[in-house]
Design an enzyme around this catalytic site. Structure first.
Site, PDB file in Angstrom:
ATOM      1  N   CYS A 254       0.821  -1.210   0.000  1.00  0.00           N
ATOM      2  CA  CYS A 254       0.000   0.000   0.000  1.00  0.00           C
ATOM      3  C   CYS A 254       0.859   1.266   0.000  1.00  0.00           C
ATOM      4  CB  CYS A 254      -0.924  -0.011   1.209  1.00  0.00           C
ATOM      5  SG  CYS A 254      -2.370   1.055   0.990  1.00  0.00           S
TER       6      CYS A 254
ATOM      7  N   ASP B 165      -6.515  -3.967  11.377  1.00  0.00           N
ATOM      8  CA  ASP B 165      -5.358  -3.091  11.482  1.00  0.00           C
ATOM      9  C   ASP B 165      -5.163  -2.638  12.919  1.00  0.00           C
ATOM     10  OD1 ASP B 165      -3.229  -1.469  10.776  1.00  0.00           O
ATOM     11  OD2 ASP B 165      -4.384  -0.172   9.437  1.00  0.00           O
TER      12      ASP B 165
END
Length: 202
Positions: A7, A128
């Site tokens: 990412c 996360d």
């Protein structure tokens, strides 16, 4: 097999590295508050140089549904990852505009958060530690999660293999863990991919 998502790609050399390493997913961050922010125009330019077998994920934080849908429908991204306070009503609104896959990110601070993620109507969930701060969380909180998930938060070339071995997530999502000085580092990217794929082969 655990897949890989890298990412926060934002430079042509990041795309070149992805072409060498072939992660299953790469992410473009469309949140203006992020140091990894890219404009839609930049994302389109970068995607043009990307191996077509790699899926592009747009990362958003409380963006208007029409903004997300536009980038999905015009092909800038293949999937949307929602990292803000987007709720089930938001998902329903977005689904009226597009049938593209949606990933809902959850900050995990205990078993309750993991179970809340489990119940999400999103196509995929991402678990996360926070908001790209490079910290891990207690992976034991995920034991009750029975659906596939993207694992994020503090992953590095050093701990990625252990994450795959212990949790067998659908995918591992890395950003700061493959950076040096705030930019993607090809040496760390290679090491991360090697760690995950070696574990996949065992």
């Amino acid at each position: 097999m655990t897949r890989i998502k890298m990412c926060g790609l934002r430079r042509p050399e990041d795309i070149e590295a992805a072409g060498e390493l072939l992660p299953e997913y790469i992410g473009f961050v469309f949140f203006p508050g992020s140091k990894r922010y890219v404009t839609p125009e930049t994302a389109r330019t970068l995607k043009a140089g990307l191996n077509p077998g790699i899926r592009t994920v747009g990362v958003f934080v409380d963006a208007k549904p029409e903004t997300v849908a536009k980038l999905l429908l015009d092909g800038t991204i293949d999937m949307a990852q929602l990292h803000g306070s987007e709720d089930e009503a938001y998902l329903a609104d977005l689904r009226k505009r597009t049938d593209k896959p949606l990933i809902r990110a959850f900050r995990v601070r205990g078993t309750e958060d993991a179970l809340r993620a489990q119940a999400s109507s999103a196509d995929e969930i991402l678990l996360d530690a926070g908001a790209g701060d490079g910290k891990t969380f207690d992976w034991s909180w995920l034991r009750q999660v029975k659906r596939p998930y993207f694992l994020a938060g503090g992953l590095t070339p050093e701990n990625a293999g252990r994450a795959v071995r212990e949790l067998k997530p659908y995918a591992v999502d890395v950003s700061s863990g493959i950076e040096t000085g705030g930019f993607k580092d090809i040496v760390k990217m290679r090491a991360f991919v090697r760690a995950v794929r070696m574990e996949n082969e065992t």
